[in-house]
Design a protein around this motif. Structure first.
Motif, PDB file in Angstrom:
ATOM      1  N   LYS A  34       7.274   1.875  -5.302  1.00  0.00           N
ATOM      2  CA  LYS A  34       7.745   2.750  -4.060  1.00  0.00           C
ATOM      3  C   LYS A  34       6.328   3.140  -3.221  1.00  0.00           C
ATOM      4  N   PHE A  35       5.336   4.219  -3.649  1.00  0.00           N
ATOM      5  CA  PHE A  35       4.382   4.474  -2.519  1.00  0.00           C
ATOM      6  C   PHE A  35       3.471   3.306  -1.950  1.00  0.00           C
ATOM      7  N   ILE A  36       3.692   2.305  -2.599  1.00  0.00           N
ATOM      8  CA  ILE A  36       2.762   0.554  -2.668  1.00  0.00           C
ATOM      9  C   ILE A  36       3.927  -0.024  -1.078  1.00  0.00           C
ATOM     10  N   LYS A  37       5.278  -0.405  -1.944  1.00  0.00           N
ATOM     11  CA  LYS A  37       5.745  -0.866  -0.973  1.00  0.00           C
ATOM     12  C   LYS A  37       5.596  -0.202   0.402  1.00  0.00           C
ATOM     13  N   PHE A  38       6.112   1.447   0.532  1.00  0.00           N
ATOM     14  CA  PHE A  38       6.316   1.606   1.547  1.00  0.00           C
ATOM     15  C   PHE A  38       5.052   1.790   2.460  1.00  0.00           C
ATOM     16  N   ILE A  39       4.091   1.679   2.375  1.00  0.00           N
ATOM     17  CA  ILE A  39       2.788   1.439   2.827  1.00  0.00           C
ATOM     18  C   ILE A  39       2.552  -0.006   3.670  1.00  0.00           C
ATOM     19  N   TYR A  40       2.765  -0.814   2.811  1.00  0.00           N
ATOM     20  CA  TYR A  40       2.808  -2.835   2.737  1.00  0.00           C
ATOM     21  C   TYR A  40       3.926  -2.538   3.978  1.00  0.00           C
ATOM     22  N   ASN A  41       5.263  -2.232   3.364  1.00  0.00           N
ATOM     23  CA  ASN A  41       6.509  -2.689   4.131  1.00  0.00           C
ATOM     24  C   ASN A  41       6.658  -2.172   5.329  1.00  0.00           C
ATOM     25  N   ASN A  42       5.734  -1.017   6.210  1.00  0.00           N
ATOM     26  CA  ASN A  42       5.518  -0.218   7.223  1.00  0.00           C
ATOM     27  C   ASN A  42       4.459  -0.082   7.632  1.00  0.00           C
ATOM     28  N   LYS A  43       4.154  -1.648   8.349  1.00  0.00           N
ATOM     29  CA  LYS A  43       2.616  -1.992   9.094  1.00  0.00           C
ATOM     30  C   LYS A  43       2.383  -0.932   9.081  1.00  0.00           C
TER      31      LYS A  43
END
Length: 188
Positions: A34-43
């Motif tokens: 979730k941490f990685i996905k948040f950072i990457y999906n909210n560029k």
């Protein structure tokens, strides 16, 4: 280190960024996902928080232009970072050290300003705790983290200051002033 930072005698190379390492032990695989996905999906949001210029951000802390909807990709990336075997470039927004003990968030610009330093740490802490509370990876949105920051505004004062300067909060209840990233006092 903070004493040196406060005295202003720290020499900072403009071409270097502030990299923050987080212990992998603090994450289970779902939380790291979730941490990685948040950072990457909210560029766009990550870029805004980073304080870097667009060229430096794209050069030194790359986030692909596309949104990753493929859950298999995310699971493999998370598994690789968690084990220290993820073969990501050191020029990525998130990477891991070779033995898998930390993940490294490489998005931030270098700084001598204490408010910016603390904003960067607060952002990492905020994303971590936000992701812990989110049940579904579909809820990893900018609006939801803004709501989370608003609820925790007494903890994330420097982060609130930059978000207010960037127009995310318009009618916050009064609380103590914090130094904004522009070196001015902002009442939030």
């Amino acid at each position: 280190w903070l004493r040196v930072l406060r005295q202003g005698s720290l020499s900072i190379n403009d071409r270097c960024g502030m990299h923050i390492h987080l212990s992998v032990k603090a994450f289970d695989k779902d939380l790291l996902f979730k941490f990685i996905k948040f950072i990457y999906n909210n560029k766009d949001f990550t870029f805004l928080i980073s304080g870097r210029g667009e060229i430096a951000f794209n050069q030194w802390s790359a986030i692909p232009n596309k949104t990753f909807q493929n859950e298999k990709y995310w699971k493999e990336m998370t598994r690789g970072i968690y084990s220290g075997s993820y073969g990501v470039s050191k020029l990525s927004a998130i990477t891991s050290n070779c033995n898998g003990t930390t993940i490294e968030l490489r998005i931030f610009s270098s700084t001598k300003k204490p408010a910016v330093f603390w904003k960067n740490l607060e952002f990492c802490d905020c994303v971590y705790h936000f992701c812990k509370q989110v049940d579904s990876s579909e809820d990893l949105t900018v609006q939801n983290i803004i709501n989370f920051v608003l609820l925790k505004r007494n903890i994330y004062k420097n982060l609130v200051s930059i978000l207010k300067v960037k127009g995310f909060f318009t009618n916050l209840p009064a609380m103590t002033s914090a130094n904004c990233l522009l070196g001015e006092k902002v009442s939030v």
